[in-house]
Design a protein around this motif. Structure first.
Motif, PDB file in Angstrom:
ATOM      1  N   ALA A 187       0.772  -1.102   0.175  1.00 57.89           N
ATOM      2  CA  ALA A 187      -0.049  -0.005   0.088  1.00 57.89           C
ATOM      3  C   ALA A 187       0.818   1.197  -0.311  1.00 57.89           C
ATOM      4  N   LEU A 188       1.530   0.801   1.193  1.00 55.64           N
ATOM      5  CA  LEU A 188       2.527   2.669   0.707  1.00 55.64           C
ATOM      6  C   LEU A 188       3.380   2.418  -0.508  1.00 55.64           C
ATOM      7  N   ALA A 189       4.184   1.411  -0.940  1.00 56.36           N
ATOM      8  CA  ALA A 189       4.406   0.981  -2.842  1.00 56.36           C
ATOM      9  C   ALA A 189       3.805   1.779  -3.312  1.00 56.36           C
ATOM     10  N   TYR A 190       1.934   1.726  -3.527  1.00 54.81           N
ATOM     11  CA  TYR A 190       1.761   2.249  -4.307  1.00 54.81           C
ATOM     12  C   TYR A 190       1.078   4.290  -3.994  1.00 54.81           C
ATOM     13  N   ILE A 191       0.814   3.769  -3.383  1.00 55.88           N
ATOM     14  CA  ILE A 191       0.730   5.735  -2.584  1.00 55.88           C
ATOM     15  C   ILE A 191       1.831   6.668  -3.144  1.00 55.88           C
ATOM     16  N   ALA A 192       3.652   5.345  -2.624  1.00 55.60           N
ATOM     17  CA  ALA A 192       4.579   5.978  -3.554  1.00 55.60           C
ATOM     18  C   ALA A 192       4.383   6.321  -4.938  1.00 55.60           C
TER      19      ALA A 192
ATOM     20  N   PRO B 269      -1.556  11.365  -4.318  1.00 56.01           N
ATOM     21  CA  PRO B 269      -2.879  12.338  -5.054  1.00 56.01           C
ATOM     22  C   PRO B 269      -2.757  13.235  -5.793  1.00 56.01           C
ATOM     23  N   GLN B 270      -3.435  13.571  -6.330  1.00 57.21           N
ATOM     24  CA  GLN B 270      -3.347  15.248  -7.775  1.00 57.21           C
ATOM     25  C   GLN B 270      -3.956  16.221  -6.835  1.00 57.21           C
TER      26      GLN B 270
END
Length: 119
Positions: A106-111, A115-116
């Motif tokens: 999840a952290l890798a995906y967020i990185a 967010p735009q």
């Protein structure tokens, strides 16, 4: 930062009890700095000092006491813009558990997908 300082004071008060006598109690409080130190006859010792640089506080401190089992316990820490950091502890702090794989993904995906900005 104020929460860290308040928690440190509460932790220090937890060492004290109605049977302990104050051997030393020093304090100096200024607008952009402070320091205090106290020692009780039940082995509890606390020292903390902080300096404000602009909007940021940097606080160094240490607490030590003897556990009910007779073991010497001490913590040295730094609190600043990076948060609360234990610099040394006796006995050593336990190693935190590993981050679960799902959280790592999840952290890798967020990185990878920040967010735009909203327009």
């Amino acid at each position: 930062m104020k929460i860290i300082i308040a928690l440190s004071c509460l932790l220090a008060l937890a060492y004290a009890n109605e049977n302990a006598n104050v051997l030393r109690n020093d304090a100096e409080v200024n607008v952009d700095s402070f320091k205090y130190a106290w020692e009780l006859d039940n082995s509890a010792k606390v020292a903390q000092e902080g300096v404000q640089n602009g909007e940021e506080w940097k606080v160094n401190g240490q607490h030590s006491w003897t556990s009910p089992e007779g073991e010497a316990v001490s913590i040295q820490y730094l609190a600043d813009a990076n948060g609360y950091q234990v610099l040394a502890a006796n006995p050593p702090l336990p190693t935190p558990p590993p981050v679960p794989e799902a959280i790592q993904r999840a952290l890798a995906y967020i990185a990878a997908h920040p967010p735009q900005p909203e327009h």
